[in-house]
Design a protein around this motif. Structure first.
Motif, PDB file in Angstrom:
ATOM      1  N   GLN A   8       0.879  -1.266  -0.144  1.00  0.00           N
ATOM      2  CA  GLN A   8       0.093   0.073   0.086  1.00  0.00           C
ATOM      3  C   GLN A   8       1.060   1.133   0.040  1.00  0.00           C
ATOM      4  O   GLN A   8       0.518   2.318  -0.503  1.00  0.00           O
ATOM      5  N   ASN A   9       1.926   1.384   0.627  1.00  0.00           N
ATOM      6  CA  ASN A   9       2.794   2.195   0.667  1.00  0.00           C
ATOM      7  C   ASN A   9       4.098   1.995  -0.396  1.00  0.00           C
ATOM      8  O   ASN A   9       5.230   1.595   0.240  1.00  0.00           O
ATOM      9  N   ARG A  10       4.053   2.568  -1.222  1.00  0.00           N
ATOM     10  CA  ARG A  10       5.123   2.031  -2.550  1.00  0.00           C
ATOM     11  C   ARG A  10       6.487   2.877  -2.198  1.00  0.00           C
ATOM     12  O   ARG A  10       7.399   2.474  -2.906  1.00  0.00           O
ATOM     13  N   SER A  11       6.204   4.103  -1.608  1.00  0.00           N
ATOM     14  CA  SER A  11       7.521   4.747  -1.400  1.00  0.00           C
ATOM     15  C   SER A  11       8.450   4.177  -0.164  1.00  0.00           C
ATOM     16  O   SER A  11       9.448   4.591  -0.058  1.00  0.00           O
ATOM     17  N   GLN A  12       7.737   3.332   0.459  1.00  0.00           N
ATOM     18  CA  GLN A  12       8.495   2.782   1.773  1.00  0.00           C
ATOM     19  C   GLN A  12       9.444   1.717   1.369  1.00  0.00           C
ATOM     20  O   GLN A  12       9.093   0.905   0.441  1.00  0.00           O
ATOM     21  N   THR A  13      10.590   1.683   1.808  1.00  0.00           N
ATOM     22  CA  THR A  13      11.557   0.779   1.494  1.00  0.00           C
ATOM     23  C   THR A  13      11.359  -0.375   2.383  1.00  0.00           C
ATOM     24  O   THR A  13      10.795  -0.339   3.492  1.00  0.00           O
ATOM     25  N   VAL A  14      11.776  -1.639   1.874  1.00  0.00           N
ATOM     26  CA  VAL A  14      11.527  -2.778   2.724  1.00  0.00           C
ATOM     27  C   VAL A  14      12.909  -3.709   3.081  1.00  0.00           C
ATOM     28  O   VAL A  14      13.465  -3.847   1.905  1.00  0.00           O
ATOM     29  N   SER A  15      13.226  -3.812   4.192  1.00  0.00           N
ATOM     30  CA  SER A  15      14.582  -4.457   4.456  1.00  0.00           C
ATOM     31  C   SER A  15      14.445  -5.987   4.064  1.00  0.00           C
ATOM     32  O   SER A  15      13.348  -6.707   4.046  1.00  0.00           O
ATOM     33  N   LEU A  16      15.604  -6.417   3.301  1.00  0.00           N
ATOM     34  CA  LEU A  16      15.425  -7.915   3.211  1.00  0.00           C
ATOM     35  C   LEU A  16      15.324  -8.872   4.238  1.00  0.00           C
ATOM     36  O   LEU A  16      15.094  -9.913   4.232  1.00  0.00           O
ATOM     37  N   ALA A  17      15.409  -8.195   5.482  1.00  0.00           N
ATOM     38  CA  ALA A  17      15.285  -9.219   6.681  1.00  0.00           C
ATOM     39  C   ALA A  17      14.012  -9.316   7.116  1.00  0.00           C
ATOM     40  O   ALA A  17      13.375  -9.980   8.063  1.00  0.00           O
ATOM     41  N   ASP A  18      13.274  -8.216   6.276  1.00  0.00           N
ATOM     42  CA  ASP A  18      11.662  -8.354   6.613  1.00  0.00           C
ATOM     43  C   ASP A  18      11.098  -9.480   5.791  1.00  0.00           C
ATOM     44  O   ASP A  18      10.754  -9.140   4.712  1.00  0.00           O
ATOM     45  N   GLU A  19      11.086 -10.806   6.191  1.00  0.00           N
ATOM     46  CA  GLU A  19      10.590 -11.903   5.286  1.00  0.00           C
ATOM     47  C   GLU A  19       9.216 -11.686   4.588  1.00  0.00           C
ATOM     48  O   GLU A  19       8.937 -11.894   3.650  1.00  0.00           O
ATOM     49  N   GLU A  20       8.281 -11.317   5.659  1.00  0.00           N
ATOM     50  CA  GLU A  20       6.854 -11.095   5.195  1.00  0.00           C
ATOM     51  C   GLU A  20       6.792  -9.824   4.114  1.00  0.00           C
ATOM     52  O   GLU A  20       6.247 -10.063   3.135  1.00  0.00           O
ATOM     53  N   GLY A  21       7.481  -8.757   4.466  1.00  0.00           N
ATOM     54  CA  GLY A  21       7.366  -7.594   3.547  1.00  0.00           C
ATOM     55  C   GLY A  21       7.915  -7.915   2.309  1.00  0.00           C
ATOM     56  O   GLY A  21       7.368  -7.677   1.223  1.00  0.00           O
ATOM     57  N   VAL A  22       9.104  -8.813   2.137  1.00  0.00           N
ATOM     58  CA  VAL A  22       9.652  -9.078   0.677  1.00  0.00           C
ATOM     59  C   VAL A  22       8.788 -10.252   0.139  1.00  0.00           C
ATOM     60  O   VAL A  22       8.724  -9.991  -1.103  1.00  0.00           O
ATOM     61  N   LYS A  23       8.340 -11.114   0.787  1.00  0.00           N
ATOM     62  CA  LYS A  23       7.259 -11.953   0.349  1.00  0.00           C
ATOM     63  C   LYS A  23       6.026 -11.168  -0.366  1.00  0.00           C
ATOM     64  O   LYS A  23       5.727 -11.568  -1.535  1.00  0.00           O
ATOM     65  N   GLN A  24       5.551 -10.258   0.200  1.00  0.00           N
ATOM     66  CA  GLN A  24       4.416  -9.615  -0.353  1.00  0.00           C
ATOM     67  C   GLN A  24       4.870  -8.839  -1.589  1.00  0.00           C
ATOM     68  O   GLN A  24       4.172  -8.595  -2.708  1.00  0.00           O
ATOM     69  N   ILE A  25       6.076  -8.255  -1.705  1.00  0.00           N
ATOM     70  CA  ILE A  25       6.519  -7.463  -2.670  1.00  0.00           C
ATOM     71  C   ILE A  25       6.693  -8.389  -4.128  1.00  0.00           C
ATOM     72  O   ILE A  25       6.305  -8.140  -5.017  1.00  0.00           O
ATOM     73  N   LEU A  26       7.338  -9.672  -3.668  1.00  0.00           N
ATOM     74  CA  LEU A  26       7.624 -10.584  -4.624  1.00  0.00           C
ATOM     75  C   LEU A  26       6.190 -10.960  -5.351  1.00  0.00           C
ATOM     76  O   LEU A  26       6.144 -11.191  -6.399  1.00  0.00           O
ATOM     77  N   GLN A  27       5.316 -11.304  -4.516  1.00  0.00           N
ATOM     78  CA  GLN A  27       3.984 -11.949  -4.914  1.00  0.00           C
ATOM     79  C   GLN A  27       3.358 -11.055  -5.814  1.00  0.00           C
ATOM     80  O   GLN A  27       2.745 -11.192  -6.956  1.00  0.00           O
ATOM     81  N   SER A  28       3.372  -9.705  -5.323  1.00  0.00           N
ATOM     82  CA  SER A  28       2.577  -8.374  -6.035  1.00  0.00           C
ATOM     83  C   SER A  28       3.327  -8.390  -7.451  1.00  0.00           C
ATOM     84  O   SER A  28       2.726  -8.335  -8.479  1.00  0.00           O
ATOM     85  N   THR A  29       4.603  -8.303  -7.658  1.00  0.00           N
ATOM     86  CA  THR A  29       5.327  -8.230  -8.701  1.00  0.00           C
ATOM     87  C   THR A  29       5.075  -9.278  -9.917  1.00  0.00           C
ATOM     88  O   THR A  29       4.716  -9.120 -10.802  1.00  0.00           O
TER      89      THR A  29
END
Length: 245
Positions: A8-29
């Motif tokens: 929802q907040n595409r300007s926000q950076t996501v740390s690679l340590a944030d497993e759930e955040g990374v998974k959401q971005i990959l899935q969305s992409t």
């Protein structure tokens, strides 16, 4: 809005340590890429230069057998008619079709194509393929068949051939494909359609309509397949003449 949601907040950076955040971005992409591909495949040329017949069949059939010789004969007749021949590019009845197209005294620029899939045990592209395409998955390969084919001839085959045949059948049923002959040649396919009629129409409510089960044309001989393709090809040629350049 949830500011912690990276989708929802595409300007926000996501740390690679944030497993759930990374998974959401990959899935969305990935889903976004699928949408792009689906949109691009809506594009079609106003006119197609060649009429293309895809022939499905067993990879296990051996040269010299009745099925091999008949498929080779069908492909040669269609190539002489002016059709391109498309197969899965492998051995067996795929090779028979490509061989028939290569042997035919066909008009200039006819092509014999193979649309392959990467398998750990699969053989090399058969020697009669003039133009080969490679796919990593069955799904993109089947979609490629759909995009480039004007008619389908299904010869005897195993599980892979059943997958291909029923995929085309289903796309015709839901009107994702139009005016595309699906020809089942041989006793095994007539028995498959009879099985579908027996079990799908007997349920209450029925699991399919009677019209759905008439989509594939069940044929006994190579001559019937050649005649039906010739008829459809003639209509295709007339339609191409009416289309703008």
């Amino acid at each position: 809005m949830n500011q912690d949601n990276p989708l929802q907040n595409r300007s926000q950076t996501v740390s690679l340590a944030d497993e759930e955040g990374v998974k959401q971005i990959l899935q969305s992409t990935v889903f976004g890429l699928w949408e792009i591909v689906n949109t691009l495949t809506r594009l079609r040329p106003s006119k197609r230069e060649r009429y293309r017949v895809t022939i499905f069949g067993s990879a296990r059939a051996q040269p010299g057998t009745y099925a091999y010789n008949e498929v080779r004969r069908v492909a040669a007749a269609l190539a002489r008619m002016g059709c391109d021949i498309i197969t899965g590019g492998g051995p067996g009845l795929m090779q028979a079709a490509n061989e028939g197209a290569a042997e035919a005294n066909a008009p200039e620029r006819n092509r014999s194509m193979g649309i392959r899939v990467d398998l750990p045990f699969e053989q090399e592209v058969n020697p009669f393929v003039e133009q080969a395409f490679e796919h990593a998955t069955f799904f993109t390969r089947l979609h490629h068949f759909v995009l480039v084919s004007d008619a389908f001839v299904v010869a005897p085959g195993g599980i892979g051939t059943v997958l291909e045949a029923t995929m085309i059948w289903q796309l015709l049923q839901v009107r994702h494909m139009h005016d595309t002959p699906l020809l089942f040649v041989g006793k095994m396919w007539a028995e498959l359609v009879d099985w579908a009629k027996k079990h799908m129409l007997a349920s209450q409510p029925p699991l399919a309509t009677a019209e759905d089960l008439t989509i594939p044309r069940c044929l006994n001989t190579a001559e019937e397949a050649i005649a039906l393709i010739e008829e459809h090809y003639a209509k295709w040629l007339q339609g191409q003449k009416k289309k703008p350049l």
